[in-house]
Design a protein around this motif. Structure first.
Motif, PDB file in Angstrom:
ATOM      1  N   GLU A 137      -0.253   3.761   2.073  1.00 54.32           N
ATOM      2  CA  GLU A 137      -0.830   5.006   2.594  1.00 54.32           C
ATOM      3  C   GLU A 137      -2.330   4.867   2.792  1.00 54.32           C
ATOM      4  OE1 GLU A 137      -1.054   9.782   1.451  1.00 54.32           O
ATOM      5  OE2 GLU A 137      -0.082   8.343   0.109  1.00 54.32           O
ATOM      6  N   GLU A 140      -3.090   2.627   5.802  1.00 55.56           N
ATOM      7  CA  GLU A 140      -2.897   3.315   7.079  1.00 55.56           C
ATOM      8  C   GLU A 140      -4.059   4.253   7.378  1.00 55.56           C
ATOM      9  OE1 GLU A 140       0.463   6.050   9.393  1.00 55.56           O
ATOM     10  OE2 GLU A 140       0.762   5.407   7.312  1.00 55.56           O
ATOM     11  N   GLN A 141      -4.513   4.954   6.376  1.00 58.82           N
ATOM     12  CA  GLN A 141      -5.614   5.892   6.569  1.00 58.82           C
ATOM     13  C   GLN A 141      -6.921   5.175   6.893  1.00 58.82           C
ATOM     14  OE1 GLN A 141      -5.685   8.196   2.963  1.00 58.82           O
ATOM     15  NE2 GLN A 141      -3.942   9.492   3.572  1.00 58.82           N
ATOM     16  N   GLU A 145      -4.599  -2.436   9.085  1.00 57.85           N
ATOM     17  CA  GLU A 145      -3.841  -3.256  10.027  1.00 57.85           C
ATOM     18  C   GLU A 145      -4.661  -3.574  11.276  1.00 57.85           C
ATOM     19  OE1 GLU A 145       0.485  -3.284  12.397  1.00 57.85           O
ATOM     20  OE2 GLU A 145      -0.073  -1.604  11.086  1.00 57.85           O
TER      21      GLU A 145
END
Length: 208
Positions: A137, A140-141, A145
Motif C-alpha cells: 500500500e 503504491e501511494q 513501481e
C-alpha cells in the motif's frame, strides 16, 4: 608593366588617346602569374572570402581518428548522472515505504519438542502477510513501481551506450584513455569495455 598597341603612329597615340588599347603584360618568365594582380589591373575586384591564405589552410584542424569515440564521453556522462539521480530517488521511496510499513516480523525460532515452532511459524506467516500488505500500500501511494521502472530504463540506456562504446575500436592514446575511464561506469552494466581495450591494443600492436 603595360604594353601599348597603337592603331597609328606614336604621334597619333599622343594626339588621340582613345585610339590606343592598354593591355596588361604578364611576364612569360613566371610559370604561374598572380591572377589577383591581373584581375585587379582589369578592374575586377575579388571578394575577401574567395581569397584563402596558405596559413589559414595549414591551420585548419584535421579530423581526429577517434572523433566518434571521443564524442561518446559526454553522452555516457549524462546517462550516468541520470542513472545516479533515479537510483537515489528510488532509494528514498524504498526507505519511505519501509518506514510506513514498519519493521518486518522476525522468523520463529525452531524448537523440536513442544510444537512451538509450528505455532510460531503460523503466527509469523500471518504477520508477514499483514506486513507485505502495508508495504504494498505504501509503495503504491509513493510511486515505487514507477521509480523502479524509470531507474531500469535509464540503466538500459547506459548499458546500450557502453556496448556501443566497446564496439568502437580505439586507434589513439586519447581513445584508449577514454575507454579506460568509462570502465568505471561499465561494471554494473555490460562489462564489455575492458576486454575491448585489450583487443584495441592487440590491433595497434599488429599495425606497428
Amino acid at each position: 608593366m603595360l604594353v601599348t598597341r597603337s592603331r597609328g603612329s606614336q604621334a597619333s597615340r599622343n594626339t588621340h588617346p582613345t585610339a590606343s588599347i592598354e593591355v596588361p603584360l604578364v611576364s612569360l618568365r613566371s610559370p604561374s602569374p598572380n591572377r589577383r594582380a591581373v584581375l585587379a589591373s582589369l578592374g575586377v575586384a575579388l571578394p575577401a572570402a574567395a581569397i584563402v591564405a596558405p596559413a589559414a589552410i595549414a591551420a585548419a584542424p584535421a579530423a581526429h581518428p577517434d572523433a566518434a569515440l571521443l564524442a561518446m564521453e559526454p553522452r555516457i556522462a549524462a546517462l550516468v548522472a541520470e542513472v545516479d539521480a533515479l537510483c537515489s530517488a528510488r532509494s528514498r521511496i524504498e526507505e519511505a515505504c519501509y518506514a510506513a510499513s514498519g519493521p518486518a516480523p522476525d522468523a520463529p525460532v525452531f524448537v523440536r519438542s513442544d510444537g512451538s515452532y509450528e505455532r510460531g511459524l503460523a503466527l509469523f506467516n500471518d504477520a508477514m502477510r499483514a506486513w507485505r500488505a502495508r508495504h504494498a500500500e505504501a509503495a503504491e501511494q509513493l510511486g515505487l513501481e514507477s521509480a523502479e521502472d524509470a531507474h531500469g530504463e535509464a540503466d538500459g540506456r547506459l548499458l546500450a551506450a557502453c556496448r556501443e562504446l566497446a564496439a568502437m575500436p580505439a586507434t589513439t592514446l586519447e581513445g584508449l584513455t577514454l575507454k579506460a575511464r568509462m570502465t568505471a561506469h561499465d561494471g554494473g552494466t555490460s562489462g564489455d569495455i575492458a576486454p575491448s581495450i585489450l583487443e584495441d591494443l592487440i590491433a595497434l600492436g599488429g599495425q606497428a
